[in-house]
Enzyme design. Sequence first.
Site, mmCIF file in Angstrom:
data_model
loop_
_atom_site.group_PDB
_atom_site.id
_atom_site.type_symbol
_atom_site.label_atom_id
_atom_site.label_comp_id
_atom_site.label_asym_id
_atom_site.label_seq_id
_atom_site.Cartn_x
_atom_site.Cartn_y
_atom_site.Cartn_z
ATOM 1 N N LEU A 178 15.629 15.033 -0.224
ATOM 2 C CA LEU A 178 15.696 13.724 0.417
ATOM 3 C C LEU A 178 16.782 13.794 1.484
ATOM 4 O O LEU A 178 17.901 13.340 1.302
ATOM 5 C CB LEU A 178 16.002 12.641 -0.625
ATOM 6 C CG LEU A 178 15.648 11.203 -0.277
ATOM 7 C CD1 LEU A 178 15.550 10.367 -1.538
ATOM 8 C CD2 LEU A 178 16.670 10.591 0.675
ATOM 9 N N GLU B 245 16.592 13.760 5.766
ATOM 10 C CA GLU B 245 15.711 13.747 6.936
ATOM 11 C C GLU B 245 16.101 14.770 7.992
ATOM 12 O O GLU B 245 15.233 15.376 8.631
ATOM 13 C CB GLU B 245 15.675 12.336 7.532
ATOM 14 C CG GLU B 245 14.924 11.319 6.696
ATOM 15 C CD GLU B 245 15.680 10.816 5.470
ATOM 16 O OE1 GLU B 245 15.060 10.174 4.593
ATOM 17 O OE2 GLU B 245 16.906 11.071 5.395
ATOM 18 N N HIS C 234 11.984 -1.224 5.448
ATOM 19 C CA HIS C 234 10.656 -0.605 5.391
ATOM 20 C C HIS C 234 9.689 -1.224 6.390
ATOM 21 O O HIS C 234 8.484 -1.010 6.277
ATOM 22 C CB HIS C 234 10.057 -0.732 3.983
ATOM 23 C CG HIS C 234 10.861 -0.077 2.919
ATOM 24 N ND1 HIS C 234 11.925 -0.698 2.308
ATOM 25 C CD2 HIS C 234 10.772 1.151 2.354
ATOM 26 C CE1 HIS C 234 12.460 0.114 1.412
ATOM 27 N NE2 HIS C 234 11.785 1.247 1.417
ATOM 28 N N GLU D 29 9.329 14.572 2.119
ATOM 29 C CA GLU D 29 9.612 13.971 0.822
ATOM 30 C C GLU D 29 8.303 13.519 0.159
ATOM 31 O O GLU D 29 7.533 12.766 0.760
ATOM 32 C CB GLU D 29 10.540 12.771 0.983
ATOM 33 C CG GLU D 29 11.888 13.118 1.588
ATOM 34 C CD GLU D 29 12.640 11.877 2.034
ATOM 35 O OE1 GLU D 29 12.414 10.807 1.434
ATOM 36 O OE2 GLU D 29 13.425 11.965 2.994
#
Length: 711
Positions: free
Chosen positions: A439, A441, A511, A399
């Site tokens: 997008l 994975e 994150h 990505e």
Amino acid sequence: MVIAPDQVADPLAGFPVQELLEDFATCCRSRALDDREILLQKQSKVFFQISGAGHEVLLTAVARALRPGSDWFFPYYRDRALVLALGVSPLDLLLQAVGSALDPASGGRQMPCHFGDRARHIVSQSSPTGSQCLPAVGCAEAGRYLVRRPELLAAGLHAAGDEVVYVSLGDGTTSEGEFWESLNTACRLHLPVLYLVADNGYAISVRAADQAPAPISELVQGFRGLAVSRCDGWDYAECRRTAAQAVARVRAGEGPGLIHARVTRPYSHSSADSQAKYRPGAELAEEARHDPIECFAAALLAAGLANAEQLDAIRRQARAEVAAAADAALAAPRPDPARVHLHLFAEGSSPTAPSASPIPAPAAPPTGEGTEPLVLAEAIRATLFERMAADERIVVFGEDVADADEGLLAEVEGKGGVFGVTRGLQRRFGSARCYNTPLAEANIVGRAVGQALRGLRPVAEIQFFDYLWPAMQQLRSELATLRWRSNGAFACPAVIRVPIGGYLKGGAIWHSQSGEAILAHVPGLRIAFPSRAADAVGLLRSALTGEDPVLFLEHKHLYRQRDCADPFPEASWQLPFGQAAVVRPGQDLTIVTWGATVRLCLETARRLEAADEADVEVIDLRTLVPWDRELVADSVRRTGRLLVVHEDVLTCGFGAEVAAFAAQECFWSLDAPVRRVTAPDLWVPYAPELEATVLPQVEDIVTGARAVLAA
């Protein structure tokens, strides 16, 4: 207009009689294999059985249009008749069924009907339904890439300009998201992939009506460029013509195709199932009317191409051949338990091997004169530039990893990943070697699997470790298992780059997580976790020249820290996996750590030296699979004390593995209990004050170290 019976065209007209009889014999062998395995399973000589009955005619007809050894095959467990038609012998299939050492597909490692044959390009099959679809797409991508690069073909890699990648699945499997992700990419890239969906109306006991609102051939109509065809899998002539047209279109470069074939399932899903529990007798009786072998026999008789005696003789011959193969399989040697560990990694490598030459001091790799220090992110970027220039097999994707749309490159700066690590790769090497993906994975990792098994060196980026989990199926079931499950026939040297970790204010739960221990628990997957630039360079070079799949973890907080910067090492220098570094020697306490906490532990050692006159040794593991047991043991035997520090949570963190090793191997050298300093079993929060409470800080490590020193 009414057509008289003698005016009806012969549906088998145009097919060579010899081919028809050969295919009938293949169908009979396939059914006889099912029957023999069921018998052997009842005798406890086969330990599981899954049937291909009802699919035989469809698969032999499709096989006629395909080319073993040129095309590539990603089958599923009901494709017995297909692999027989491609040249795999009944003995080969029975050797797997009985779990013999001579099983050519897996050496007794996989259950029956998990096909694999390197010479015929039948890629070793895994069990999760639908996980083969994304590697099939990656395989098709690799074929296109290779055929346009004669120098790679001359170097020993193989591709055919008109090759087809076949992938099959049951209708129930079309509920899996990875099937749809694969269709998305196959259609967008116009890839030569042929999907065969064999629809027997059930996914074990779940009816098709409970799976989807419409048949799969209707649901996929919105995919532009996908040619969809349908056939009845018990009608040989219809299957043969449908397959020939579909394969010819794909082979001509017109894009992917999908055949939706209705088939029967006369036997239960597997030996662990009894379909009488959920299918009424009337339904099974109606289905028996469409038994493909009986329909094929009737068509041959009606066309006058064989008589009943000939067909009975073919059936008897098939049963006799399978019976003889079963006797041979049962007499074949059993697997040697001492060899079960082989082929988890490349030949000569081991996840538990001690380092060949432990580095007793901070690594000082050779550097060119006048080389300026590079921070971690720039060192990784420079390594990718270096290796891509030297090896055209390397492709980079994920990505946002590309710079920009090709038409805009002259106008914009370019992105190159959310952290800029791949910036400039697309400009330098072109969009065929550095490109963006959806997008998705699983799509990213699955395509890397398919490319790697063809001989490419894919470097796939997952944008954040926190978003790795949709790819877990591909990581665990496909990437990490391929070499072992195929008994060494296939390799998958893909590198998966993943930014990881916290200490960046505002990252929060989505994150900032670590979780390396979860991946370290997956056999067959190497894991690097460098804490400084030179180590990242040396490990990435090793990953890109090795033969194993690598999870390359890059700590986001360290990307641009100057105290982790190093001069760029000379091109010949590589850092082997499994070599830790003593980044600070000491005599009173050993601290073992990795990633961002290396810096914190070094600061801890300085504070303890100043305040407590303690001499602390700090070891940076640098790789977790394998990890340097020998160096850690040597240090602990000298210091008598061990503290393990990591950013991940406490319970089942990788530090528990280090602590357990020390307790077992260094018990008599320990002068105090082993302790750990980690994050608590919590998520990383957003507010800086809360993040600092959850993630280990220098003060926490100092407290833990003093507790070990005082014990």
